[in-house]
Design an enzyme around this catalytic site. Structure first.
Site, mmCIF file in Angstrom:
data_model
loop_
_atom_site.group_PDB
_atom_site.id
_atom_site.type_symbol
_atom_site.label_atom_id
_atom_site.label_comp_id
_atom_site.label_asym_id
_atom_site.label_seq_id
_atom_site.Cartn_x
_atom_site.Cartn_y
_atom_site.Cartn_z
ATOM 1 N N GLY A 12 -44.156 10.578 11.408
ATOM 2 C CA GLY A 12 -43.697 10.050 12.688
ATOM 3 C C GLY A 12 -44.273 10.744 13.908
ATOM 4 O O GLY A 12 -43.688 10.685 14.985
ATOM 5 N N SER A 13 -45.453 11.361 13.764
ATOM 6 C CA SER A 13 -46.028 12.009 14.953
ATOM 7 C C SER A 13 -46.416 10.963 16.000
ATOM 8 O O SER A 13 -46.324 11.224 17.207
ATOM 9 C CB SER A 13 -47.221 12.901 14.590
ATOM 10 O OG SER A 13 -48.335 12.134 14.217
ATOM 11 N N ASN A 14 -46.817 9.777 15.573
ATOM 12 C CA ASN A 14 -47.118 8.717 16.545
ATOM 13 C C ASN A 14 -45.840 8.201 17.211
ATOM 14 O O ASN A 14 -45.829 7.920 18.407
ATOM 15 C CB ASN A 14 -47.897 7.579 15.889
ATOM 16 C CG ASN A 14 -49.369 7.918 15.745
ATOM 17 O OD1 ASN A 14 -50.122 7.885 16.720
ATOM 18 N ND2 ASN A 14 -49.782 8.295 14.542
ATOM 19 N N ARG A 91 -47.022 -0.620 4.720
ATOM 20 C CA ARG A 91 -46.621 -1.828 4.027
ATOM 21 C C ARG A 91 -47.163 -3.025 4.811
ATOM 22 O O ARG A 91 -47.196 -2.972 6.042
ATOM 23 C CB ARG A 91 -45.086 -1.852 4.079
ATOM 24 C CG ARG A 91 -44.397 -2.431 2.952
ATOM 25 C CD ARG A 91 -42.921 -2.047 2.991
ATOM 26 N NE ARG A 91 -42.646 -0.896 2.168
ATOM 27 C CZ ARG A 91 -42.728 -0.890 0.845
ATOM 28 N NH1 ARG A 91 -43.052 -1.991 0.196
ATOM 29 N NH2 ARG A 91 -42.485 0.205 0.161
ATOM 30 N N LEU A 92 -47.567 -4.055 4.094
ATOM 31 C CA LEU A 92 -48.024 -5.264 4.788
ATOM 32 C C LEU A 92 -46.827 -5.994 5.390
ATOM 33 O O LEU A 92 -45.787 -6.108 4.749
ATOM 34 C CB LEU A 92 -48.736 -6.204 3.807
ATOM 35 C CG LEU A 92 -50.202 -5.921 3.502
ATOM 36 C CD1 LEU A 92 -50.714 -6.962 2.500
ATOM 37 C CD2 LEU A 92 -51.045 -5.949 4.763
ATOM 38 N N HIS A 109 -54.533 2.438 13.211
ATOM 39 C CA HIS A 109 -55.179 2.729 11.930
ATOM 40 C C HIS A 109 -56.228 3.823 12.139
ATOM 41 O O HIS A 109 -56.993 3.766 13.114
ATOM 42 C CB HIS A 109 -55.832 1.456 11.385
ATOM 43 C CG HIS A 109 -56.438 1.657 10.038
ATOM 44 N ND1 HIS A 109 -55.675 1.718 8.886
ATOM 45 C CD2 HIS A 109 -57.725 1.864 9.659
ATOM 46 C CE1 HIS A 109 -56.488 1.944 7.849
ATOM 47 N NE2 HIS A 109 -57.728 2.031 8.297
HETATM 48 C C1 GAR Z 1 -51.459 7.783 11.127
HETATM 49 O O1 GAR Z 1 -52.676 8.475 10.963
HETATM 50 C C2 GAR Z 1 -51.701 6.283 11.111
HETATM 51 O O2 GAR Z 1 -52.874 5.907 11.750
HETATM 52 C C3 GAR Z 1 -51.753 6.017 9.647
HETATM 53 O O3 GAR Z 1 -50.722 6.800 9.105
HETATM 54 C C4 GAR Z 1 -50.586 7.985 9.884
HETATM 55 C C5 GAR Z 1 -49.121 8.186 10.241
HETATM 56 O O4 GAR Z 1 -48.921 9.426 10.873
HETATM 57 N N1 GAR Z 1 -51.596 4.623 9.356
HETATM 58 C C6 GAR Z 1 -52.253 3.977 8.402
HETATM 59 O O5 GAR Z 1 -53.026 4.526 7.628
HETATM 60 C C7 GAR Z 1 -51.957 2.486 8.321
HETATM 61 N N2 GAR Z 1 -52.874 1.827 7.409
HETATM 62 P P1 GAR Z 1 -47.549 9.739 11.622
HETATM 63 O O6 GAR Z 1 -46.419 9.377 10.653
HETATM 64 O O7 GAR Z 1 -47.580 11.196 11.909
HETATM 65 O O8 GAR Z 1 -47.508 8.897 12.872
#
Ligand code: GAR
Length: 186
Positions: A12-14, A91-92, A109
């Site tokens: 969940g850093s994003n 997940r799609l 992504h």
């Molecule tokens: C991020 O790098 C995001 O781009 C990727 O998962 C990570 C989640 O990080 N998403 C995918 O690969 C989607 N296909 P986070 O939980 O720290 O935000």
């Protein structure tokens, strides 16, 4: 001001970066809900710390993807959520959520799409030996990372080093997601 739900399966850093951009007044939005398919995901702690409601819901507790998404949709509608922001939701998205939110679902992504869609995009890029990879924010359609691209940024691969490249990509993700959402909403 947009009402949004953030979907996440992991750290969940994003999510955190988006929540902080909202707190700083850099994004005109309110996070009404965090949706996760992983009841142990660290994003749950992050959301609770910020006082944001969490819906932790496992597909395997439902008879079909449609039933799973219908249960999510009910909560999204109750909370009057307008946009779905996917942030590491692995997940799609199916037809139930697409029918309700088409053109209002975005994803981030960790590659320059259309290169390296799907899981472990950073590992795929390193295995391929590319020297430049990056980050893509795009609309979500029924495909795997195939929707219309909103914003991209290149990131150099650091000496084929996974950890350092990953750190560089994550740092860029947090900026690019904020910039892409500003572009869409402001
Ligand atoms: C991020 O790098 C995001 O781009 C990727 O998962 C990570 C989640 O990080 N998403 C995918 O690969 C989607 N296909 P986070 O939980 O720290 O935000």
């Amino acid at each position: 001001k947009k009402s949004i739900a953030v979907f996440a399966s992991g750290s969940g850093s994003n999510f955190q970066a988006i929540a902080e951009a909202i707190e700083q007044g850099e994004l005109q939005a309110t996070i009404r809900l965090v949706v996760t398919d992983q009841p142990d995901a660290y994003v749950i702690e992050r959301a609770k710390t910020k006082g944001i409601s969490v819906l932790a819901i496992r597909p395997k507790d439902f008879s079909s993807k449609q039933a799973y998404e219908a249960a999510i949709l009910e909560v999204l509608e109750e909370k009057e959520v307008e946009w779905l922001v996917l942030a590491g939701y692995m997940r799609l998205i199916g037809e139930t959520l697409l029918d309700a939110y088409r053109s209002r679902i975005v994803n981030i992504h960790p590659s320059l799409l259309p290169s390296f869609p799907g899981k472990d995009a950073i590992g795929q890029a390193l295995d391929h030996g590319v020297k430049v990879t990056g980050v893509t924010v795009h609309y979500v359609d029924e495909g795997m990372d195939t929707g219309t691209i909103i914003m991209q940024k290149a990131v150099d691969v650091v000496d084929g080093d996974r950890e350092r490249t990953e750190a560089a990509i994550h740092a860029v993700e947090h900026d690019v997601y904020k910039a892409a959402l500003q572009k869409l909403w402001h």
